[in-house]
Design an enzyme around this catalytic site. Structure first.
Site, PDB file in Angstrom:
ATOM      1  N   LYS A  24      -4.495   2.981  -0.827  1.00  0.00           N
ATOM      2  CA  LYS A  24      -5.796   3.604  -0.584  1.00  0.00           C
ATOM      3  C   LYS A  24      -5.570   4.940   0.130  1.00  0.00           C
ATOM      4  O   LYS A  24      -5.642   5.007   1.359  1.00  0.00           O
ATOM      5  CB  LYS A  24      -6.690   2.696   0.262  1.00  0.00           C
ATOM      6  CG  LYS A  24      -7.006   1.364  -0.388  1.00  0.00           C
ATOM      7  CD  LYS A  24      -8.029   0.589   0.380  1.00  0.00           C
ATOM      8  CE  LYS A  24      -7.515   0.091   1.710  1.00  0.00           C
ATOM      9  NZ  LYS A  24      -6.453  -0.892   1.571  1.00  0.00           N
ATOM     10  N   MET A  67      -3.803   7.898  12.386  1.00  0.00           N
ATOM     11  CA  MET A  67      -4.621   8.423  11.277  1.00  0.00           C
ATOM     12  C   MET A  67      -5.505   9.580  11.745  1.00  0.00           C
ATOM     13  O   MET A  67      -6.688   9.652  11.406  1.00  0.00           O
ATOM     14  CB  MET A  67      -5.477   7.304  10.657  1.00  0.00           C
ATOM     15  CG  MET A  67      -4.672   6.110  10.162  1.00  0.00           C
ATOM     16  SD  MET A  67      -5.686   4.677   9.768  1.00  0.00           S
ATOM     17  CE  MET A  67      -6.239   4.160  11.408  1.00  0.00           C
ATOM     18  N   ASP A 124       0.846  -1.193   0.000  1.00  0.00           N
ATOM     19  CA  ASP A 124       0.000   0.000   0.000  1.00  0.00           C
ATOM     20  C   ASP A 124       0.882   1.244   0.000  1.00  0.00           C
ATOM     21  O   ASP A 124       2.104   1.170  -0.127  1.00  0.00           O
ATOM     22  CB  ASP A 124      -0.977  -0.020   1.184  1.00  0.00           C
ATOM     23  CG  ASP A 124      -0.257  -0.100   2.525  1.00  0.00           C
ATOM     24  OD1 ASP A 124       0.882   0.400   2.623  1.00  0.00           O
ATOM     25  OD2 ASP A 124      -0.834  -0.668   3.471  1.00  0.00           O
TER      26      ASP A 124
END
Length: 566
Positions: free
Chosen positions: A58, A171, A36
């Site tokens: 993503k 995040m 990723d």
């Protein structure tokens, strides 16, 4: 066909040396790597050249590859009989959806194994000098997501989180303000220290420190971008005491490592100077230099025997020391084993004829031989000095982040930047410390330094807070480095800092090869001053009233030195 196997691998916070040993070995062996966006190129470069690399990133707010597509891809590749590394940032089972992927593989009968990784929940605070637990500040730590799947429904117990000593949110860049508001609503003091660590252990690593009440504004002002980790609690204040630990992890800017995907900067410069290395070896063979170094031989007698100029021969010998062919002992030299075995004509295993033949194919050493016989010229300023300026600026751009990490110029007020590469340092300082005023001067531009005054006085008349000297040695003649140091001491205010970024020789007998070859090439083609050693520089600074001298070896054969005016 027997199905292959899927390894769900934690890639850690980003830097390849923070992989587990098993993860690093697996990457070298698997047939397919599915990764990723949180995977650094250096990590991917560990994979064997024939491995299939499939990006399934993503980014926040977009979904280039759906989770269903990733699941199906893992199963399909495994059923083709291939070994697959599903590479995930951090630890795959901590907010990494690794558990979901393991469930899917189990349901479809695909063999799999999970390899743990260093989570950014612990690595990012560590990177910033923040211990998430500490006997004096925190007895517990809670790790939470800063980005839940649904914004209208929260699974977080905010009253409980507000009571925790230390909170780590992953995040959480986009929701920093919401997180702070929720914690304050539930009793957390607005003055609670908070830090956002951006891209820990990555190339663009940055730390923003504020309070719970001001963290959103600070993050927006610093334009923090994911990946970043939010830490809340008194432990953030520990950064003031332990935030300057000496990290020895290697990345592209820090020299060779078995994890490097390609030659690092130091090695690239050595390759660029390889012609000079071949010339030095060829000249030494043709002059019979190794034949005379079977025993420890003083430099002056060696120069007299060969009819060569003392300082020029010293430069050549320093290059041979850097190449690992001879050793230096208190001003005298002798062969190392490889030189005695293969480079002496009388040795049964001598390779002299073959090495001379190959060296001549790499170029002529006529210029080097002339330099060895005649010695060093005064500095020769070429008609067009653009290549030197461009070289110095490129090295300064490359080194500026590492240099400024070592310095504290926020309180300097005014900074004078001198020499080739000064523009790059000026831009980096302005970006990091916007309140600092900088002025760039290049006294080395033009045909020579002359007798004019080189360094301007501070506009305020109080002296400069710091003077940064970049790439002096390549542009100065004999005596001019000392002159510049004297002027810098004169124009600095008390407690001001002098900073020197250049190719100084270390105190040890073994200089970096790129420094030895680069110095030799400069003296052959342009003349100029003798290369200064760290010891000589230290003596000069002490005599000029500087104290607390510090030194850091940097990539690309350069050394950072800074000291404070008393």
């Amino acid at each position: 066909m027997q199905p292959g196997k899927v390894y769900i691998v934690g890639a850690g916070p980003g830097h390849p040396e923070l992989l587990t040993i098993k993860a690093a070995e697996l990457l070298k062996a698997v047939d397919v790597v599915i990764y990723d966006r949180l995977i650094q190129e250096e990590v991917l470069a560990l994979a064997k050249p024939s491995a299939e690399r499939l990006y399934m990133g993503k980014p926040v707010g977009r979904h280039d590859s759906g989770q269903d597509e990733i699941n199906e891809l893992m199963v399909r590749k495994a059923r083709e009989g291939k070994s697959v590394a599903r590479l995930k940032g951090g630890d795959p089972f901590l907010f990494g959806r690794g558990g979901e992927e393991a469930e899917y593989l189990a349901e479809h009968g695909v063999p799999f194994e999970v390899i743990p990784g260093v989570s950014s929940a612990l690595a990012a605070p560590l990177c910033a000098g923040i211990a998430v637990t500490h006997r004096e500040a925190s007895s517990c730590v809670s790790i939470a997501t800063g980005h839940e799947a649904r914004e209208d429904v929260s699974h977080l117990d905010w009253p409980a989180l507000a009571r925790m000593d230390t909170l780590v949110f992953l995040m959480g860049v986009k929701n920093a303000g919401k997180i702070a508001a929720k914690l304050m609503e539930n009793g957390k003091s607005p003055d609670t220290p908070a830090a956002m660590i951006q891209q820990a252990f990555w190339h663009d690593e940055n730390v923003v420190v504020a309070t719970l009440a001001t963290i959103e504004e600070a993050v927006e002002k610093a334009q923090v971008k994911p990946p970043a980790t939010l830490v809340v609690g008194p432990v953030v204040n520990l950064r003031e005491r332990i935030g300057f630990s000496q990290r020895e992890l290697r990345r592209r800017a820090d020299g060779s490592s078995r994890f490097e995907p390609a030659p690092p900067p130091d090695q690239l410069i050595r390759l660029a100077l390889a012609g000079m290395g071949s010339q030095a070896l060829g000249f030494a063979l043709e002059a019979g230099l190794f034949n005379r170094l079977e025993e420890v031989t003083p430099l002056d007698s060696l120069a007299a025997d060969l009819g060569l100029e003392f300082e020029a021969l010293e430069d050549i010998l320093q290059a041979l020391v850097g190449m690992g062919l001879v050793e230096k002992r208190n001003g005298a030299y002798r062969n190392l084993d490889i030189a005695s075995r293969y480079l002496c004509e009388a040795s049964p295993q001598s390779l002299c004829p073959a090495l001379l033949y190959f060296s001549k194919q790499s170029g002529s050493w006529a210029g080097l031989a002339r330099y060895a016989a005649e010695g060093r010229r005064d500095f020769l300023a070429p008609g067009n000095d653009t290549p030197l300026q461009s070289m110095s600026e490129s090295l300064a751009r490359f080194a500026a982040p590492a240099v400024l990490d070592k310095l504290s110029l926020a309180e300097a007020g005014t900074v004078l930047l001198l020499g080739s590469g000064a523009n790059s340092f000026g831009g980096a300082i302005a970006e990091r410390w916007p309140s600092v005023t900088t002025q760039v001067v290049n006294p080395f531009a033009g045909t020579g330094l002359g007798i004019r005054r080189l360094l301007p006085k501070a506009p305020s008349g109080e002296g400069w807070g710091a003077v940064v000297l970049s790439a002096m040695l390549a542009s100065c003649d004999r005596g001019q480095v000392q002159r510049i140091l004297e002027e810098a001491a004169e124009i600095l205010k008390p407690q001001g800092t002098i900073v020197l970024y250049d190719a100084f020789l270390p105190i040890s007998a073994l200089p970096p090869l790129e420094v030895a070859l680069g110095t030799l090439a400069r003296h052959v083609w342009r003349g100029g001053c003798r290369t200064w050693s760290i010891g000589r520089l230290q003596d000069a600074l002490v005599q000029l009233g500087f104290q607390d001298m510090r030194m850091e070896t940097l990539p690309a054969g350069t050394v950072l030195v800074w000291a404070q005016k008393s």
